[in-house]
Design an enzyme around this catalytic site. Structure first.
Site, PDB file in Angstrom:
ATOM      1  N   ASP A  16      42.918  40.987  35.460  1.00  0.00           N
ATOM      2  CA  ASP A  16      41.779  41.567  36.165  1.00  0.00           C
ATOM      3  C   ASP A  16      42.221  42.454  37.319  1.00  0.00           C
ATOM      4  OD1 ASP A  16      38.837  40.073  37.767  1.00  0.00           O
ATOM      5  OD2 ASP A  16      39.141  41.972  36.725  1.00  0.00           O
ATOM      6  N   HIS A  68      44.246  51.166  33.940  1.00  0.00           N
ATOM      7  CA  HIS A  68      44.530  50.432  32.695  1.00  0.00           C
ATOM      8  C   HIS A  68      45.949  50.706  32.211  1.00  0.00           C
ATOM      9  CE1 HIS A  68      40.571  48.868  32.481  1.00  0.00           C
ATOM     10  NE2 HIS A  68      39.986  50.034  32.359  1.00  0.00           N
ATOM     11  N   LEU A 120      58.777  34.483  20.988  1.00  0.00           N
ATOM     12  CA  LEU A 120      57.598  34.452  21.850  1.00  0.00           C
ATOM     13  C   LEU A 120      56.410  34.887  21.009  1.00  0.00           C
ATOM     14  CD1 LEU A 120      56.105  34.542  24.707  1.00  0.00           C
ATOM     15  CD2 LEU A 120      56.780  36.932  24.795  1.00  0.00           C
TER      16      LEU A 120
END
Lengths: 306, 265
Positions: free
Chosen positions: A82, A99, A193
């Site tokens: 956020d 972004h 991962l």
């Protein structure tokens, strides 16, 4: 040796049109991202310091920073990224710059997770609630996501990272869905991962789709209503793509003290950490602070520590 | 003489509290507060008291908090009294908690109890079948006795787990869906929501967990998606007016920011 069957056309330079504005994207090898506004406000270049993740192998596993213990590392970390919009606003930039800076921050965290032995990283990229944002921003976000997936595929495959996407795919553009399927297929056997990206996702949506799946199975006579239990719901949730569906730690940046409908069921016993920094500023130091806080907590799961 | 002084101090305290509440009420107030009352046993240990007294002190802290909520005009209060996970504790502790609960639930039926004074409607939310017959019967009696009250609604989550609540709601939704003659209709979000036990109240605006732990512990997972989370370091019996006021002021601050964002879109 993993052969990448990625069609060469997907790495072409693209021109992206959005309404009255024309934006020109070029993703070059020299790792410079350009953004030019047609109305001539000038060229805004955002240099990404590392547009490619530095390769890491088991042999180069980084020693943990002081204060962190390997045996107390969380297996699954979830992140609500956020603050991109606010970061851009504070710097006098456009939301899309925020972004893009957010993608850089994510690269850093993915790298650290791979090096420090975290096995699953789930990130909240786009919520069902975000569909109310301006179309321009949504189009940008989804196209950024598509381009990032394509450009990072090779590096992720090399680094043994598995990608899974969860969320309601019905509203996503076809080109993005195609890339998603490709990326999931190519990386499905990777083990170091697992990066789970939640796009068009919300916790309630996940439980709802699990409920629908179960209702169908009940209608088909496969299971009885009395047999519905927590395990069955767990199997139907979209996080069934991983061995560890329950995050040990959830990090939310930008100081907001809420979960915003992310991973509802799965957060039952998750330790929550709220960081003040905006996501593009949340780097290695923020991550270390979150991990240190996690390692100091006493988890009792409703019982008692003897 | 000392009785008169302490009474005077109490009056002054109540007066200043009312003034403070009047000031806070200028801003938006939460409609629903939820509490995870964590830290009773640590409190007893800290003060060197015997084990059970931590929970007793916790109960008085709860009554005080309910009084403040009533004075502020907060309509719904939910508390996490006992989780299904807590059954895994030592049998002696579970039994003493059940005994305490039975006593306190029965006391709610008294004419002088806070329930009648403030017009509180009480709901017991959870898998009540897991409780002993006595406790369950007492709970059902209180729910029936307070069904006409409407000033404040108190939801007591006992033998509760959010995942269990969701499982029950999913079961009911599937049963209804199966029985539905219109076979094409898909289950919607409202179908699940209306089958949740907590559907008698709106979603909490603030969730306060005492003792500094920042996790939900399988409490109201479905309902707290948009709730502001607040975890003061104080143990539950130490929770006081300042924590409540701080939580509400933070809520008011982020409430205005959220309203602005909503208007933007």
């Amino acid at each position: 040796m993993l052969s990448l069957r990625v069609p060469p056309t997907s790495f072409n330079f693209r021109r992206f049109h959005a309404g009255a504005l024309e934006r020109r994207w070029r993703l070059g090898r020299d790792s410079l991202l350009y953004f030019s506004h047609r109305r001539g406000t000038g060229l805004l270049g955002v240099r990404s310091a590392k547009s490619e993740m530095a390769p890491f192998t088991a042999a180069e596993e980084e020693t943990l920073p002081e204060g962190l213990q390997r045996e107390l590392m969380p297996k699954h970390v979830a992140v609500i990224m956020d603050g991109n919009g606010r970061w851009a606003k504070n710097k006098g930039l456009q939301p899309w710059d925020g972004h893009r800076a957010g993608v850089e921050a994510l690269r850093e965290i993915v790298e650290l997770c791979g090096k420090w032995g975290i096995q699953v990283l789930t990130v909240f990229a786009f919520s069902t609630d975000n569909w109310i944002r301006p179309k321009i921003e949504i189009d940008f976000l989804l196209s950024l996501f598509e381009r990032t997936l394509k450009s990072e595929l090779e590096t992720l495959a090399k680094n043994n990272v598995r990608i899974s996407i969860i969320g309601d795919s019905s509203k996503l553009p076809k080109s993005l869905l195609k890339v998603i399927n490709e990326v999931e297929e190519v990386t499905k056997n990777n083990t170091r991962l697992q990066l789970i990206v939640a796009v068009g996702y919300s916790g309630k949506y996940d439980v709802l789709q699990a409920c629908r799946g179960i209702a169908q199975r009940v209608k088909d006579g496969e299971i009885k209503v009395e047999e519905i239990d927590e395990r069955l719901i767990e199997q139907e949730l979209e996080t069934n793509c991983t061995e560890f569906p329950y995050p040990d730690l959830l990090i939310r940046t930008s100081g907001e003290l809420r979960v915003s409908n992310f991973l509802l069921w799965q957060l039952a016993y998750t330790e929550l950490f709220f960081a003040q920094e905006l996501w593009p500023d949340f780097g290695r130091s923020g991550f270390i602070e979150a991990l240190m806080s996690f390692q100091q907590r006493q988890r009792r799961f409703g019982g008692r520590k003897s | 003489m000392s009785g008169g002084v302490s009474q005077l101090l109490e009056q002054i305290h109540m007066f200043s509290r009312r003034c403070l509440f009047r000031v806070i009420s200028m801003g938006p107030l939460p409609i629903h507060l939820a509490f995870i009352m964590d830290g009773n046993r640590r409190y007893a240990k800290k003060l060197g008291l015997e084990d059970g007294s931590g929970h007793k002190a916790g109960f008085s802290a709860l009554m005080t908090m309910l009084q403040y909520c009533y004075e502020l005009g907060i309509k719904y209060v939910t508390i996490y009294a006992f989780s299904i996970d807590n059954f895994r504790r030592k049998p002696e502790e579970v039994q003493s908690l059940m005994d305490l609960m039975l006593v306190k639930i029965k006391s709610l039926l008294d004419k002088e109890s806070i329930v009648h004074e403030y017009g509180i409607r009480v709901y017991f939310i959870g898998n009540l079948g897991l409780l002993s017959d006595q406790v369950r019967a007492a709970a059902e009696e209180v729910m029936k006795a307070t069904a006409e009250n409407c000033r404040v609604v108190l939801l007591v989550c006992v033998a509760y787990n959010s995942t269990d609540e969701i499982v029950q709601a999913v079961k009911r939704s599937c049963m209804n869906n199966k029985a539905d003659r219109d076979g094409e209709r898909r289950i919607q979000l409202v179908d699940i929501e209306e089958n949740m036990q907590m559907s008698v109240a709106p979603e909490p605006d603030i969730l306060i967990r005492s003792s500094g732990e920042t996790r939900l512990s399988n409490f109201l997972l479905w309902q707290t998606g948009s709730s502001q989370l607040f975890s003061p370091g104080a143990l539950w019996p130490e929770i006081g007016l300042r924590h409540l006021v701080w939580a509400i002021l933070n809520f008011q601050r982020s409430h205005s920011y959220l309203e602005k964002r909503k208007k933007q879109f």
